[in-house]
Design an enzyme around this catalytic site. Structure first.
Site, PDB file in Angstrom:
ATOM      1  N   CYS A 112     -51.212  14.072  17.261  1.00  0.00           N
ATOM      2  CA  CYS A 112     -52.272  14.056  18.275  1.00  0.00           C
ATOM      3  C   CYS A 112     -52.171  12.818  19.173  1.00  0.00           C
ATOM      4  O   CYS A 112     -52.693  12.822  20.284  1.00  0.00           O
ATOM      5  CB  CYS A 112     -53.644  14.123  17.612  1.00  0.00           C
ATOM      6  SG  CYS A 112     -53.988  15.752  16.903  1.00  0.00           S
ATOM      7  N   ASP A 124     -47.775  19.137 -12.088  1.00  0.00           N
ATOM      8  CA  ASP A 124     -48.276  20.349 -12.701  1.00  0.00           C
ATOM      9  C   ASP A 124     -47.363  20.658 -13.886  1.00  0.00           C
ATOM     10  O   ASP A 124     -46.195  20.296 -13.893  1.00  0.00           O
ATOM     11  CB  ASP A 124     -48.245  21.475 -11.657  1.00  0.00           C
ATOM     12  CG  ASP A 124     -49.256  22.546 -11.983  1.00  0.00           C
ATOM     13  OD1 ASP A 124     -49.837  22.503 -13.088  1.00  0.00           O
ATOM     14  OD2 ASP A 124     -49.462  23.425 -11.139  1.00  0.00           O
ATOM     15  N   SER A 125     -47.902  21.311 -14.904  1.00  0.00           N
ATOM     16  CA  SER A 125     -47.168  21.485 -16.164  1.00  0.00           C
ATOM     17  C   SER A 125     -46.186  22.646 -16.149  1.00  0.00           C
ATOM     18  O   SER A 125     -45.374  22.776 -17.058  1.00  0.00           O
ATOM     19  CB  SER A 125     -48.169  21.722 -17.291  1.00  0.00           C
ATOM     20  OG  SER A 125     -48.862  22.938 -17.054  1.00  0.00           O
ATOM     21  N   GLY A 126     -46.296  23.503 -15.143  1.00  0.00           N
ATOM     22  CA  GLY A 126     -45.446  24.686 -15.098  1.00  0.00           C
ATOM     23  C   GLY A 126     -46.169  25.948 -15.521  1.00  0.00           C
ATOM     24  O   GLY A 126     -45.683  27.048 -15.294  1.00  0.00           O
ATOM     25  N   GLN A 169     -59.970  26.521 -18.863  1.00  0.00           N
ATOM     26  CA  GLN A 169     -59.690  27.903 -18.477  1.00  0.00           C
ATOM     27  C   GLN A 169     -60.860  28.798 -18.893  1.00  0.00           C
ATOM     28  O   GLN A 169     -61.943  28.292 -19.163  1.00  0.00           O
ATOM     29  CB  GLN A 169     -58.370  28.361 -19.128  1.00  0.00           C
ATOM     30  CG  GLN A 169     -57.130  27.647 -18.582  1.00  0.00           C
ATOM     31  CD  GLN A 169     -56.741  28.136 -17.180  1.00  0.00           C
ATOM     32  OE1 GLN A 169     -57.396  29.026 -16.592  1.00  0.00           O
ATOM     33  NE2 GLN A 169     -55.696  27.534 -16.622  1.00  0.00           N
ATOM     34  N   ASP A 226     -50.574  25.177 -19.905  1.00  0.00           N
ATOM     35  CA  ASP A 226     -51.623  26.163 -20.152  1.00  0.00           C
ATOM     36  C   ASP A 226     -51.168  27.573 -19.801  1.00  0.00           C
ATOM     37  O   ASP A 226     -50.159  27.774 -19.130  1.00  0.00           O
ATOM     38  CB  ASP A 226     -52.884  25.809 -19.356  1.00  0.00           C
ATOM     39  CG  ASP A 226     -52.628  25.773 -17.850  1.00  0.00           C
ATOM     40  OD1 ASP A 226     -51.451  25.634 -17.447  1.00  0.00           O
ATOM     41  OD2 ASP A 226     -53.584  25.884 -17.083  1.00  0.00           O
ATOM     42  N   HIS A 252     -49.934  16.624  11.234  1.00  0.00           N
ATOM     43  CA  HIS A 252     -51.322  16.767  11.692  1.00  0.00           C
ATOM     44  C   HIS A 252     -52.220  17.340  10.600  1.00  0.00           C
ATOM     45  O   HIS A 252     -53.310  16.818  10.337  1.00  0.00           O
ATOM     46  CB  HIS A 252     -51.443  17.646  12.942  1.00  0.00           C
ATOM     47  CG  HIS A 252     -52.878  17.995  13.207  1.00  0.00           C
ATOM     48  ND1 HIS A 252     -53.756  17.092  13.769  1.00  0.00           N
ATOM     49  CD2 HIS A 252     -53.613  19.094  12.881  1.00  0.00           C
ATOM     50  CE1 HIS A 252     -54.967  17.638  13.804  1.00  0.00           C
ATOM     51  NE2 HIS A 252     -54.906  18.849  13.275  1.00  0.00           N
ATOM     52  N   CYS A 298     -53.717  11.096  14.294  1.00  0.00           N
ATOM     53  CA  CYS A 298     -52.389  11.272  13.684  1.00  0.00           C
ATOM     54  C   CYS A 298     -51.277  11.095  14.719  1.00  0.00           C
ATOM     55  O   CYS A 298     -51.518  11.078  15.925  1.00  0.00           O
ATOM     56  CB  CYS A 298     -52.277  12.647  13.011  1.00  0.00           C
ATOM     57  SG  CYS A 298     -51.918  14.012  14.130  1.00  0.00           S
ATOM     58  N   ASP A 348     -55.713  19.677  -4.888  1.00  0.00           N
ATOM     59  CA  ASP A 348     -54.398  19.903  -4.293  1.00  0.00           C
ATOM     60  C   ASP A 348     -54.422  21.296  -3.683  1.00  0.00           C
ATOM     61  O   ASP A 348     -55.163  22.173  -4.145  1.00  0.00           O
ATOM     62  CB  ASP A 348     -53.273  19.849  -5.336  1.00  0.00           C
ATOM     63  CG  ASP A 348     -53.177  21.148  -6.121  1.00  0.00           C
ATOM     64  OD1 ASP A 348     -54.027  21.378  -7.006  1.00  0.00           O
ATOM     65  OD2 ASP A 348     -52.287  21.968  -5.824  1.00  0.00           O
ATOM     66  N   CYS A 393     -58.691  13.176  16.211  1.00  0.00           N
ATOM     67  CA  CYS A 393     -57.639  12.916  15.223  1.00  0.00           C
ATOM     68  C   CYS A 393     -56.710  11.814  15.723  1.00  0.00           C
ATOM     69  O   CYS A 393     -56.290  11.806  16.877  1.00  0.00           O
ATOM     70  CB  CYS A 393     -56.853  14.197  14.966  1.00  0.00           C
ATOM     71  SG  CYS A 393     -55.522  13.994  13.767  1.00  0.00           S
TER      72      CYS A 393
END
Lengths: 374, 374
Positions: free
Chosen positions: B310, B94-96, B190, B148, B336, B307, B267, B305
């Site tokens: 689990c 991410d650009s900040g 945006q 941005d 998990h 994982c 994300d 699941c």
């Protein structure tokens, strides 16, 4: 009923030191052995799978904490402690005596047992030798400990004497309650800082007869020289055929010195607790991760260490994680410290095997530096 | 100079949904993809090795946090972010911009860039498109984002308009600064909650031209219907050849609905943050681990699941670890939740591949239960 399987064979000795193997139904334990502490059905900060990778062959857990939370019924319903926490390693369980002692004024002790208030919900809880042994059996402990009264430090002779005799009577009740349980049962030598009381306790424990003998009531605030004076005195009178377990000790050098006196088993919270506070053990001494000198260091924590942390991450990265309070930092530190302890024990075992423990000790102490230089 | 490697191939579509593969020099990413958030050079609560085992193929990290601590020079000296945190997966940074926006009144925005005070040491810090792009290059980001201005919510049309135009000018400067950098560069659409402004932003971003396009300024407090109205509108105008990335979204159902509109990348902190608070995602809905009904449950969190958590531990055990504030509990929950998200994405990809996303959605929603029944 499960058949009991608990054998201890000494394979080699050098002076009072010895290397051996404890056989249990859940696996063998090379001695001298260090047991990471898993108080609340987990090693703090690391998966049991990662603890196994450090070379740990047995862990310790606590009757007192587990009876308070999640409760014995819960663990029983899960099929025992190994199943509850999914641990394939043997587990030694502390009897709860030391933890009750740590509560101080919150508990009242009688001939019968101890009454205290649960720190979780305030309930009145009673614990005595029979109940402690029963709980350890339900937990599925591989090595159970007698329920003892841990003498406060410092104590007068009279207080220590009374406490030691009470512990001896409770040890007898513990043995009776244990009966033909499949787990091993260890007695605990008490007697505070008084050699005469230690002698009486030693005699009484051997009279009752146990699968192993622990030295309790040390590392409670006494000086190192007191600790080792008592330890040397006690060790010289313990039978050589059974394992000897020094409870709650200690630093890497403590372990080395205690092995010289013939100790076979140890437990201590130092490697896990220090890890969470950014104190790392290394072959050159203690490393304080929070020191700004590690901020830009691309070195690993210990170049002689083969742990997951040292194989993958720099001091700089661990310093950063610590500064940011990232959980992953605590875990990486924990894995390193436990691995360091196990590697230390492995080196000690090899040294005894080759009858060069004094040389090893000289090398070990020769490498120690001030933490500002590690 | 490293040769740029960033290809996106759509392998199959169903209505607006698509499955594809992003190729980077550090590995391929199957889309639609979910990127776990590793803000401070670590996924909170879990090793990157364990994150890889959940099926994650790319993670996100943050320019803002890393420039503040440990600092760009440190990461540069370590050889880049991948080396510093020992991460073999591709990393999107991410650009900040969003983090600066989160500071609110602590920052001042000008045409040139943003000035703010470091929350770590109070230092005055300046960030602009050129510096953000430079930092992302030094970090060794595989996918960089333009710097941005994230419009606050709610905003008037005038405020949102001004902000959108500033973001567009900064996007142009970001592109210029990025030049022949080996990393991919994504633009960010945006325009707040105003379709007209989104249209202008869309046109300007495509005019500049990027390797992928993100939809920013959503999930900032607007309603779900607003979010999806804006998203649908924007998605219909984005080029089909480049990946589309919906920033900071969202729940499992949000991901499913966004894939239906053609989103390729996501994300979100939800799986990691919720894990640390005892909120677990399951195929039957959200499970609140702290609820006393799990205290005695020998069930696993999610029977569908596979994982690590689990496969090895019961709800009862996880409930116990949570009650005891054991770090290991946070880690098991994190593994998990991330695994659940990745399994969800895998199922979505398979459904699109077989052109049965609506059936999958019906099954998914049909299985959802109230958390009291999960």
């Amino acid at each position: 009923m499960t058949l009991k399987k608990f054998n201890f064979n000494v394979n080699h000795t050098e002076n009072y030191s010895r290397v051996g193997v404890i056989e249990t139904s859940r696996g063998n334990i090379n001695t001298p052995a260090f047991m990471p502490v898993g108080t609340q059905a987990t090693i703090k900060g690391a998966f049991i799978d990662d603890i196994i990778k450090t070379g740990s062959e047995i862990i310790l857990s606590n009757t007192y904490h587990l009876m308070i939370r999640p409760g014995v019924d819960r663990i029983s319903a899960a099929g025992g402690l190994h199943e509850f926490m999914n641990c394939s390693l043997p587990i030694l369980t502390d009897s709860g005596g030391f933890q009750v002692f740590s509560l101080g004024e919150m508990c009242s002790i009688s001939e019968e047992g101890v009454t205290f208030r649960s720190p979780v919900n305030g309930d009145r809880v009673f614990l005595d030798p029979e109940k402690s042994i029963k709980i350890q059996s339900v937990l599925g402990s591989d090595v159970a400990m007698v329920f003892d009264d841990c003498t406060p430090h410092p104590s007068t002779f009279e207080v220590a004497e009374k406490s030691m005799y009470l512990s001896a009577r409770w040890a007898k009740r513990s043995k009776t309650a244990h009966r033909d349980n499949a787990a091993a049962l260890f007695g605990i030598v008490q007697g505070g800082m008084f050699l005469k009381l230690r002698d009486i306790s030693l005699a009484k424990m051997q009279e009752i007869g146990f699968d192993g003998y622990a030295i309790g009531g040390l590392s409670v605030g006494e000086s190192k020289s007191e600790l080792f004076d008592i330890l040397e005195h006690v060790m010289s009178q313990l039978p050589v055929e059974q394992p000897r377990y020094l409870m709650g000790v200690g630093t890497p050098s403590d372990l080395l010195e205690a092995v010289k006196l013939g100790v076979d088993m140890f437990d201590c919270v130092l490697p896990t607790r220090n890890a969470r506070n950014g104190y790392l053990f290394t072959s050159r001494g203690d490393l304080k991760l929070r020191n700004s000198r590690h901020k830009d260091s691309d070195q690993v924590v210990d170049e002689t260490c083969s742990c997951y942390t040292c194989s993958n991450f720099s001091r700089s990265y661990l310093h950063h994680l610590d500064k940011c309070n990232e959980l992953v930092g605590s875990t990486l530190n924990t894995i390193h410290n436990i691995h360091f302890y196990q590697q230390h024990m492995q080196r000690i075992r090899e040294a005894v095997h080759h009858e060069r423990l004094d040389d090893f000790a000289n090398e070990f102490y020769g490498q120690q530096m001030d933490s500002r230089d590690v």
